[in-house]
Write an enzyme that holds these catalytic residues in place. Structure first.
Site, mmCIF file in Angstrom:
data_model
loop_
_atom_site.group_PDB
_atom_site.id
_atom_site.type_symbol
_atom_site.label_atom_id
_atom_site.label_comp_id
_atom_site.label_asym_id
_atom_site.label_seq_id
_atom_site.Cartn_x
_atom_site.Cartn_y
_atom_site.Cartn_z
ATOM 1 C CG ASP A 203 -2.257 0.642 0.980
ATOM 2 O OD1 ASP A 203 -2.358 1.479 0.075
ATOM 3 O OD2 ASP A 203 -3.217 0.317 1.717
ATOM 4 C CG ASP B 163 -9.361 2.484 -0.319
ATOM 5 O OD1 ASP B 163 -8.822 1.437 -0.713
ATOM 6 O OD2 ASP B 163 -8.806 3.266 0.477
HETATM 7 C C1 GLA Z 1 -5.698 1.845 2.243
HETATM 8 C C2 GLA Z 1 -6.116 0.678 1.357
HETATM 9 C C3 GLA Z 1 -7.199 -0.112 2.059
HETATM 10 C C4 GLA Z 1 -6.683 -0.601 3.395
HETATM 11 C C5 GLA Z 1 -6.175 0.567 4.236
HETATM 12 C C6 GLA Z 1 -5.462 0.064 5.469
HETATM 13 O O1 GLA Z 1 -6.719 2.769 2.384
HETATM 14 O O2 GLA Z 1 -6.544 1.129 0.114
HETATM 15 O O3 GLA Z 1 -7.627 -1.204 1.267
HETATM 16 O O4 GLA Z 1 -5.648 -1.530 3.163
HETATM 17 O O5 GLA Z 1 -5.259 1.378 3.507
HETATM 18 O O6 GLA Z 1 -4.996 1.085 6.255
#
Ligand code: GLA
Length: 767
Positions: free
Chosen positions: A507, A577
């Site tokens: 990420d 997301d």
């Molecule tokens: C980001 C990712 C999510 C999740 C969060 C965790 O927003 O896109 O899918 O993994 O971080 O903190």
């Protein structure tokens, strides 16, 4: 096939942007044929590709280069001013057609001199140039004038290198071209070499310019977005002036994706009309300028963003730009997407030309957020395994003192309270119930509240003595530093050595700010824009080499780092997301203009969604996600018995069709863009024996029936049986008919109400 070569590894310490796979002609040829044989991406186009091998020829008499690959010809020549001039880019021409020598444009007036109006492949800023340059440098004596002339060239199979040099100074530029036999996509980059005795500063470097035939009737498609709202398709006429698609965020970003597609004559059909398209392979700040000049010529120039750029090139050093890939199709934007998909699967992804199918995944993020622990994850794992999930992923919260997003990033040890015996008991459990194990990491970041930051506050991007802007309570590590690079690699390597991990969700949750690098001399600091990305690629590459079975997902708070650069090092992408299954239709549609559904992760999450508080049936949510690589992100502790029954059926159905969805040819039958009430996609398998059609309805109005669906890409001669995975056809339609029948007569589905969905499979009966 298509492996990273040892030569690649050698380049890592150098100053290339890309430093990645170089396929030999034989390699590319084999890769293309193998991909056609194994993946067979796309019916008739495949057959064409096989008979149209990639060739590059140079005609000495006319000084014309001719690149032919798949259905595309790309032709350039050296003109009387020793400029490298674009002559043609479009549908493949018969071999017998020859081109007259290139002649520079005479220019319009004293205001519009020849070097601005002559369509060139790569121009440096100098000699009165005012169009977008491909290269701009400053010499230590104050001279900023650079004029490049052709010197020599070499052809090696499907690769062409043209060498240019400044008219007086020892500055050389190599233009690299590589043609992909299966798709006609041409990969370009430029390498500047400083053979003067002093350093110079590169203030702008593009990978090259793509010139379109002169015309005023072009239309540009591009992608815009923001967090939770990525991948909106935007269209506008190409008009006099310049459109700049860009990211100044330090990474790819979601405001624009580094892709363009331009069609001609208002050809708006998915499957007909001339279209030119391209995408940059670069995960740092980037720009693509689309410029229609004063003589109605359209040029597309792309590379790293020139804003705040300044790469000091020592005497004897070289700098290579990222790869800029571009292609042409005579068969509309749908075909352009399918060419890109085939190229990604056949040549670009880490395991190309035969990347593994994406396993059905469970991820606990939306269920538990940071509240992960051994017992809770094991309970979820058991439930996930019971519906046929193949990979269990623990998301954020497992490491350091990570109770929220305020602390812990940078400290990559297992939290001893949440997992008192380490990750092993959980991993063993996951394995014992038939799944492999994955873990979330965000290695480029640090929370100020972490052991790492307390120990190394100087490891972040910063301007000395200035505030450090936080995003999600975190700072950016300066990955350009060799000690930071070593730390990040070692932390991940240790994690993978000590735990049986099959998958990392990598990420990256903020943009750059204060991109200073106080540890190096001021004139060296802007190298950070290049060295950061290069080190990111190097870490990914080294991890993959050392742990070849580990797969990696590129995630950036959603779809903020999806590009053809990161795709060479990662197996799948997280588009957004936003997991609302209705919003996802448009998000996934936009994503698919550039990137294959075979890397597009799509989770089924809870309803009502956190995004819109919209309530959707579990079946609708599954069907939306089954158009890509299926995952489940719901809180299984809240599911009822009937939800598990539905999920078990949908996962099992998905496994029957996933090869078609992930490897097949995608046809957009009804677009979800522009507030459309319907959305219909179709995936046709490589051998055209199976087609899967997903249909969605936002809301019925005034008793109108659902529009008739006309599949494409079937074999007209073959008979296909129709079955419903979900929903039903209206009565009175055949269960078995020829491909020609289904494509010409179409079929009607019985969809009425709000947020309804259906899916159908056409399977050839073998006769
Ligand atoms: C980001 C990712 C999510 C999740 C969060 C965790 O927003 O896109 O899918 O993994 O971080 O903190």
């Amino acid at each position: 096939m298509s492996k990273r070569t040892s030569a690649t590894i050698k380049h890592r310490g150098g100053i290339r942007f890309c430093g990645i796979k170089n396929l030999s002609l034989r390699g590319l040829h084999d890769a293309a044929l193998l991909s056609l044989a194994l993946l067979g991406m796309g019916g008739p186009a495949c057959v064409r590709a096989q008979s149209n091998e990639a060739t590059i020829r140079f005609d000495k008499a006319t000084q014309v280069f001719r690149i032919d690959a798949a259905d595309t010809s790309y032709i350039l020549g050296i003109n009387e001013n020793k400029q490298v001039q674009t002559l043609y880019w479009g549908k493949r021409l018969p071999a017998g057609d020859s081109f007259p020598p290139a002649h520079s444009d005479p220019g319009m007036s004293s205001f519009d001199a020849s070097n601005n109006t002559t369509q060139q492949e790569f121009v440096a800023w100098g000699g009165g140039l005012y169009i977008e340059p491909d290269l701009k440098v400053t010499f230590p004596d104050g001279n900023r004038d650079l004029v490049l002339h052709y010197v020599s060239h070499s052809i090696d199979g499907n690769q062409l290198v043209i060498v240019m040099k400044d008219i007086s100074r020892e500055v050389f530029v190599k233009l690299h071209y590589q043609a992909d036999e299966a798709t006609g996509i041409v990969r370009r980059s430029a390498e500047v070499e400083n053979r003067t005795s002093d350093p110079l500063t590169v203030e702008q470097i593009a990978s090259g310019t793509w010139n379109l035939p002169r015309g005023t009737d072009y239309r540009l498609r591009y992608l815009t977005g923001r967090w939770a709202g990525e991948w909106a398709l935007h269209e506008q006429p190409v008009q006099p002036g310049k459109t700049l698609l860009e990211s100044r965020r330090g990474s790819t970003g979601d405001q624009n994706n580094p892709w363009f597609a331009i069609d001609k004559n208002g050809a708006n059909d998915q499957d007909s009309g001339d279209i030119w398209f391209g995408a940059l392979g670069w995960s740092g700040s980037w720009q693509i300028s689309i410029e229609q000049d004063q003589v109605q010529q359209v040029r597309i120039t792309g590379g790293p963003n020139s804003f705040d750029f300044g790469y000091r090139l020592a005497s004897g050093a070289k700098l290579q730009s990222p790869y800029f890939y571009a292609g042409y199709s005579h068969d509309g934007i749908g075909s352009a997407s399918r060419l890109l998909h085939r190229f990604e699967l056949g040549s670009l992804l880490p395991h190309a030309p035969s990347p593994k199918l994406r396993p059905v995944l469970y991820n606990s993020w939306e269920a538990t957020e940071f509240n992960v622990d051994e017992a809770g994850q094991e309970a979820l794992a058991e439930k996930a395994a019971s519906v046929g999930v193949e990979r269990f992923v623990v998301d954020d919260g497992w490491f350091g003192q990570r109770a929220s997003d305020r602390a812990g990033l940078g400290d990559w040890y297992v939290n001893p309270v949440k997992f008192p015996h380490g990750l092993k008991p959980l991993i063993d459990k996951v394995h014992s119930i038939g799944m492999d194990f994955g873990l979330w990491v965000e290695p480029e970041m640090v929370n100020p509240d972490s052991d790492l930051y307390r120990k190394h506050p100087d490891w972040t991007l910063n301007f000395g003595g200035r505030p450090r802007t936080e995003g999600r309570n975190q700072l950016m590590l300066n990955l350009a530093r060799s000690d930071v690079r070593a730390y990040v690699f070692a932390a991940l390597d240790k994690l993978l050595n000590e735990n049986d991990i099959a998958f990392l969700k990598w990420d990256y949750n903020r943009n750059w700010s204060e991109p200073g690098w106080p540890a190096v001399a001021p004139e060296e600091q802007k190298r950070v824009y290049v060295d950061y990305v290069r080190n990111l690629y190097a870490i990914l590459d080294e991890l993959r080499t050392k742990h070849p079975s580990v797969e990696i997902e590129s995630c950036s708070g959603g779809g903020s780092r999806v590009d053809l650069g990161i795709m060479q090092y990662t197996d799948e992408m997280w588009p957004s997301d936003n997991t609302d299954a209705f919003d996802r239709l448009q998000i996934q549609d936009g994503f698919s203009y550039v990137y294959t559904p075979g890397v597009m992760m799509a989770w089924v999450t809870d309803s009502p969604t956190w995004v819109n508080q919209r309530t959707l049936s579990l079946e609708y949510r599954f069907l939306s996600s089954m158009q890509g690589a299926l995952g489940i992100g719901a809180n299984l502790n809240h599911w009822k018995t009937e939800d598990f029954t539905t999920a078990r059926k949908m996962v099992s159905d998905y496994k029957q069709i996933r090869e078609t969805v992930q490897r097949g040819s995608l046809y957009r039958l009804v677009s979800p863009q522009n507030e459309s009430e319907q959305s219909v996609t179709e995936s046709v398998s490589a051998d055209r024996r199976q087609a899967v059609i997903f249909a969605f309805l936002h809301s019925s109005q005034k008793f109108y029936p659902y529009p008739r669906i006309f599949p494409r890409g079937l074999n007209p001669e073959v008979r296909y049986g129709m079955t419903a995975l979900a929903g039903k056809l209206t009565s009175g339609q055949p269960a078995l008919a020829s491909g020609a029948y289904w494509m010409q007569q179409g079929f009607d589905v019985d969809l009425r109400g709000d947020f309804q969905a259906a899916a159908f499979v056409l399977q050839s009966t073998g006769d």
